[in-house]
Write an enzyme that holds these catalytic residues in place. Structure first.
Site, PDB file in Angstrom:
ATOM      1  N   HIS A 107       0.725  -1.312  -0.372  1.00 25.18           N
ATOM      2  CA  HIS A 107       0.037   0.091   0.538  1.00 25.18           C
ATOM      3  C   HIS A 107       1.036   1.083  -0.375  1.00 25.18           C
ATOM      4  O   HIS A 107       1.581   0.883   0.547  1.00 25.18           O
ATOM      5  CB  HIS A 107      -1.517   0.175   0.926  1.00 25.18           C
ATOM      6  CG  HIS A 107      -0.138  -0.018   2.395  1.00 25.18           C
ATOM      7  ND1 HIS A 107       0.908  -1.190   2.717  1.00 25.18           N
ATOM      8  CD2 HIS A 107      -0.053   1.532   3.084  1.00 25.18           C
ATOM      9  CE1 HIS A 107       1.367  -0.475   3.877  1.00 25.18           C
ATOM     10  NE2 HIS A 107       0.936   0.568   4.367  1.00 25.18           N
ATOM     11  N   ASP A 109       0.572   4.484   2.162  1.00 22.20           N
ATOM     12  CA  ASP A 109      -0.830   5.179   3.215  1.00 22.20           C
ATOM     13  C   ASP A 109      -1.886   5.831   2.659  1.00 22.20           C
ATOM     14  O   ASP A 109      -1.764   7.293   2.757  1.00 22.20           O
ATOM     15  CB  ASP A 109       0.663   6.193   4.113  1.00 22.20           C
ATOM     16  CG  ASP A 109       1.777   4.896   4.944  1.00 22.20           C
ATOM     17  OD1 ASP A 109       0.879   3.874   4.639  1.00 22.20           O
ATOM     18  OD2 ASP A 109       2.463   5.795   5.096  1.00 22.20           O
TER      19      ASP A 109
HETATM   20  C1  SIN Z   1       6.537  -1.033   8.671  1.00 22.39           C
HETATM   21  O1  SIN Z   1       5.447  -1.921   9.820  1.00 22.39           O
HETATM   22  O2  SIN Z   1       7.419  -1.766   8.534  1.00 22.39           O
HETATM   23  C2  SIN Z   1       5.397  -0.341   7.968  1.00 22.39           C
HETATM   24  C3  SIN Z   1       3.989   0.136   8.893  1.00 22.39           C
HETATM   25  C4  SIN Z   1       3.194   1.296   7.793  1.00 22.39           C
HETATM   26  O3  SIN Z   1       2.597   0.762   6.953  1.00 22.39           O
HETATM   27  O4  SIN Z   1       3.428   1.873   7.876  1.00 22.39           O
END
Ligand code: SIN
Length: 283
Positions: A107, A109
């Site tokens: 994804h 964000d």
């Molecule tokens: C992660 O935990 O490495 C990324 C988590 C996120 O999508 O912010």
């Protein structure tokens, strides 16, 4: 498949970690007040490499926030509460007994917001003894490697992005349960191909976590093309993989990348602190 730009830096050391994107930055102690010239070079490296990694940093939530503020305006994460002592820092946690990791799908964000964040910064507080790496994918390359025919088809299309798409929303259930919060239903409509406001480059801007359909198309009609794009945009040669250590910090550009934290460390805790930087309406 090369994206890496060769540029000379005077104040920082930039070490690319893959051909497509990602560079480690050395010679910077984030907790200290940084010179404008250092910040400008970090910003340039961020635009060149799309995701930057810093190692061996010791940061309080306030210090992480102060560093983030050198690059943009921190914003609240829409679904979860921040730390009580520093609400603009969102804890991203997976506990020993939990099976699902937060955001554990490809994804960009919160693309379901009208103005999705330009960037995110994640600081590693506690890391499992193995696993829990994060993958990143370059969405300029994903766009540039499409055929001219498909680029033409995508040019006028708008993607519908929803906070409730099942694969992504189930990754947030444990954290919502912690606070008794309800999942907010949010929908953002954005061009399927966006132009980066700083580099002027075009990037593919749909993602498997949040994009449900094309505007004016049904979900069923959208699915074959979307599924094909979701597969294409995370081809291994567009990606890099970051192995975290306590004290690592990643700083990624949500306008031209996607990420996916790997859920391969059941039985161990992973604790991260995240700051999100406000962005503009995509065009
Ligand atoms: C992660 O935990 O490495 C990324 C988590 C996120 O999508 O912010």
């Amino acid at each position: 498949m090369e994206n890496a730009v060769r540029r000379t830096y005077r104040h920082i050391e930039v070490r690319p970690i893959a051909g497509a994107l990602g560079a480690e930055i050395h010679g910077v102690e984030i907790a200290r007040p940084l010179d404008g010239a250092v910040v400008s070079e970090i910003r340039q490296a961020f635009l060149d490499h799309l995701v930057l990694f810093f190692r061996n940093q010791t940061l309080t939530p306030q210090e992480q926030l102060a560093f983030a503020q050198r690059f943009g305006q921190p914003m609240e994460y829409p679904q979860l509460k921040g730390l009580p002592e520093c609400p603009l820092i969102t804890p991203v946690i997976k506990r020993e007994h939990e099976r699902v990791n937060f955001g554990g799908v490809w994804h960009s964000d919160t693309t379901y917001l009208e103005r999705p964040p330009m960037a995110s910064m994640l600081y590693a507080v506690e890391i499992p003894p193995y696993g829990g790496d994060t993958l990143f994918a370059n969405q300029y390359l994903a766009y540039e490697t499409l055929s001219e025919g498909l680029k033409k088809t995508l040019a006028g299309l708008v993607g519908i992005n929803s906070s409730t798409k099942a694969d992504a929303s189930k990754t947030r259930e444990d954290r919502l349960r912690d606070t008794g919060a309800e999942l907010k239903v949010l929908v953002g409509e954005h061009p399927v191909v966006r132009t980066h406001p700083e580099t002027g480059r075009k990037a593919l801007y749909v993602n498997g976590g949040h994009t449900t359909q094309f505007k004016g198309w049904t979900e069923r009609e959208s699915r074959p093309l979307l599924d094909d794009l979701f597969e294409h945009q995370v081809r291994p040669e567009f990606t890099c993989r970051f192995r975290w250590e306590p004290g690592s910090l990643a700083f990624w550009d949500n306008r031209c990348t996607q990420h996916n934290p790997v859920n391969d460390y059941h039985g161990f805790r992973r604790v991260m602190h995240r700051v999100t930087l406000a962005g503009e309406t995509p065009y």
